[in-house]
Design an enzyme around this catalytic site. Structure first.
Site, short mmCIF file in Angstrom:
data_model
loop_
_atom_site.label_atom_id
_atom_site.label_comp_id
_atom_site.label_asym_id
_atom_site.label_seq_id
_atom_site.Cartn_x
_atom_site.Cartn_y
_atom_site.Cartn_z
CD GLU A 217 -14.34 -9.82 -4.81
OE1 GLU A 217 -15.33 -10.55 -4.97
OE2 GLU A 217 -14.39 -8.74 -4.17
CD GLU B 248 -3.31 0.48 1.99
OE1 GLU B 248 -3.42 -0.70 2.40
OE2 GLU B 248 -4.07 1.38 2.33
CD GLU C 188 -2.76 1.20 -4.43
OE1 GLU C 188 -2.80 0.46 -3.41
OE2 GLU C 188 -3.77 1.53 -5.06
CB CYS D 54 -7.09 -2.54 6.33
SG CYS D 54 -5.47 -2.21 5.69
CB SER E 269 -5.44 1.02 -1.33
OG SER E 269 -4.51 -0.03 -1.50
CD GLU F 5 -11.49 -8.77 3.76
OE1 GLU F 5 -11.67 -8.26 4.87
OE2 GLU F 5 -10.39 -8.77 3.18
#
Lengths: 112, 419
Positions: free
Chosen positions: B246, B154, B157, B179, B199, B241
């Site tokens: 995905e 992160e 990034e 997060c 992010s 989550e």
């Protein structure tokens, strides 16, 4: 002094009331000084600053992090935000606004 | 239904189900005393009165970010959890053919002890690792390791976004942290136009799942398909989550099961382990070692502070002498700070604790008026240490006086509405 049954129960009631009330007032005073979330937060920062618990304080200095990103032998050899990182460690997001719009259309009120 | 540390749980371990259709928290109408505490603390307002008597319910999972603050504030234990993998994990731990991997979050070690009578906030990380080993987990890996990896990803990034700012096709600034699963669902639901600002990094647990089944499998010479990963969180939204379709980049489900601090305490008690007499043990290396920067992820402002400890050194090329960046430590509300980085300039950051505060920062970004580079958001006020999956505040149900008053008030209101 002779107390009859009724007076005794009344006195007990009053004493109980005071006990519960004052106890709560004491508790509230303590809570405003430092509530339980604050106590947990302090414990986290204390552990971070305690070399007996965490010898290292920066992520980039973690030897196992250095190992995984090692530019020669590391598993994520092309570094942070490299190709394998993008495959394994990054993601995308989904617009989920339609369902909540449908909910509002049914007449439900939300905060946003 | 089963009671775990004062909270009711449905025994339900969903597989391959769309998590959008699951009620991760719901009100038991027979126990609701109509006090309205849940509605007060609900960030989205999706928990609300469903009849004239004032009985509350989560009206639709679409508006719920699964933070569980309603559950953590209900004085009557009327709110239950809809998902629990405890039974399935016990089965997997007994199965000699399954390699069960533990993945506890930072904040768990600051709450778990409370279930065994230690004072609030006592650090029990060493005993937690020992308890996981006694429970039969094959690898004691730790989500704090991937908190460190998250900082690397992160932070890199963010530096990329700052360098490419203004160039065509570049990701926009500010960059939001990703997060907190409650915040991520909140943004997806209520601010989908800001998703490019999020992010692209998975959360630490989203990183540890696939690393366990790829890198971890390789390092330990284990077949990835035999690995069963257990995410242990201070959080209810992490259960959502873990079910995101995905999150399957290892070639398998990255996260097989998710439990919270209360459920881990229940498992330790059920297994008959005497937690308080356990020695302090280390996690297994490779995916276990961590730093102070990782552990502060449990607090609001922690991800920001950990990221700045990296960004400062990368951008300035100098060593950061004092890792304490007090300005971003947040107990409640919004914190902003200008961090002077030599050779680079000023990094402008903001930290929001609670989604009502997050919305204020989102509105600024939407209006194009946000001056920040990096914004950290935590759904639960104070951060994960106050997560919806943590042991309940002992004051909550002990406050006889407050709950009695609430009960009398509700009876009085109920009589008035009937009259």
């Amino acid at each position: 002094m002779i107390m009859n049954r009724r007076a005794f129960i009344k006195a007990c009631g009053i004493m109980t009331g005071y006990a519960v009330l004052s106890l709560n007032m004491v508790k509230e005073a303590a809570a405003s000084a430092m509530d339980f979330v604050g106590i947990r937060q302090k414990s986290v920062y204390d552990a971070d600053a305690n070399p007996k618990i965490y010898k290292i304080r920066k992520s980039q200095d973690n030897p196992m992090v250095k190992k995984i990103y090692d530019p020669k032998t590391g598993y994520l050899v092309d570094g942070p935000c490299g190709n394998l990182s993008y495959h394994l460690l990054h993601t995308h997001y989904v617009d989920r606004s339609a369902k909540v719009a449908a909910l509002k259309a049914k007449g439900f009120k939300l905060n946003f | 239904m089963r009671q775990i540390e004062g909270v009711m749980y449905q025994t339900n371990a969903p597989k391959g189900v769309d998590p959008d259709n699951i009620f991760f928290v719901q009100v038991d109408a027979t126990k609701c005393e109509t006090c309205g505490e849940c509605e007060e603390v609900c960030p989205t307002g999706v928990i609300q009165s469903i009849n004239d008597a004032g009985i509350r319910a989560v009206v639709d999972p679409a508006g719920c970010v699964n933070c569980g603050q309603c559950l953590a504030h209900c004085p009557y234990g009327a709110i239950y959890e809809g998902v629990s993998y405890v039974d399935e994990i016990f089965e997997k731990l007994k199965d000699p053919d399954t390699i069960v991997v533990s993945m506890p979050a930072p904040a768990v070690r600051y709450g778990l002890g409370e279930c065994f009578g230690t004072p609030t906030g006592t650090y029990v990380g060493g005993q937690m690792h020992a308890a996981l080993r006694r429970l039969g987990f094959d690898y004691i890996w730790d989500n704090e390791f991937t908190a460190d990896v998250t900082i690397m990803e992160e932070g890199t990034e963010l530096i990329k976004r700052v360098k490419n700012h203004g160039k065509p096709g570049a990701y926009p600034l500010p960059q939001f942290t990703s997060c907190c699963p409650g915040w991520v669902k909140f943004a997806e639901t209520f601010y989908p136009d800001l998703l490019p600002n999020m992010s692209t990094c998975k959360s630490p647990i989203g990183m540890l799942g696939p690393l366990a089944k790829t890198y971890g499998a390789k390092q330990t010479h284990t077949k990835a398909k035999k690995i069963y990963t257990v995410s242990i969180m201070p959080c209810i939204a992490k259960k959502y989550e873990g079910l995101r379709p995905e999150l399957a980049d290892s070639g398998f489900r990255d996260i097989d099961a998710t439990i919270n601090t209360r459920e881990l305490a229940y498992m330790i008690k059920t297994a008959g382990i005497d937690f308080n007499s356990l020695p302090s043990e280390q996690p297994d290396p490779i995916l276990g070692e961590s730093t102070g920067a990782a552990t502060i992820f449990g607090n609001s402002g922690g991800v920001m502070e950990a990221a700045l400890r990296l960004a400062y050194e990368v951008l300035s090329g100098k060593k950061l002498a004092d890792p304490n960046i007090l300005a971003v430590r947040t107990h409640e509300g919004i914190n902003t700070a200008d961090v002077a980085v030599p050779g680079f300039g000023t990094v402008k950051v903001a930290v929001a604790s609670g989604l009502d505060n997050a919305a204020k920062l989102c509105d600024e970004v939407r209006a194009g008026k946000s001056p920040y580079h990096f914004i950290e958001i935590m759904t639960c006020p104070g951060g994960c240490v106050n997560g919806g999956g943590q042991p309940l505040d002992p004051e909550l149900r002990a406050s006889l006086f407050k709950s009695t008053v609430a009960r009398i008030n509700s009876r009085f209101r109920a009589r008035n509405t009937r009259a």
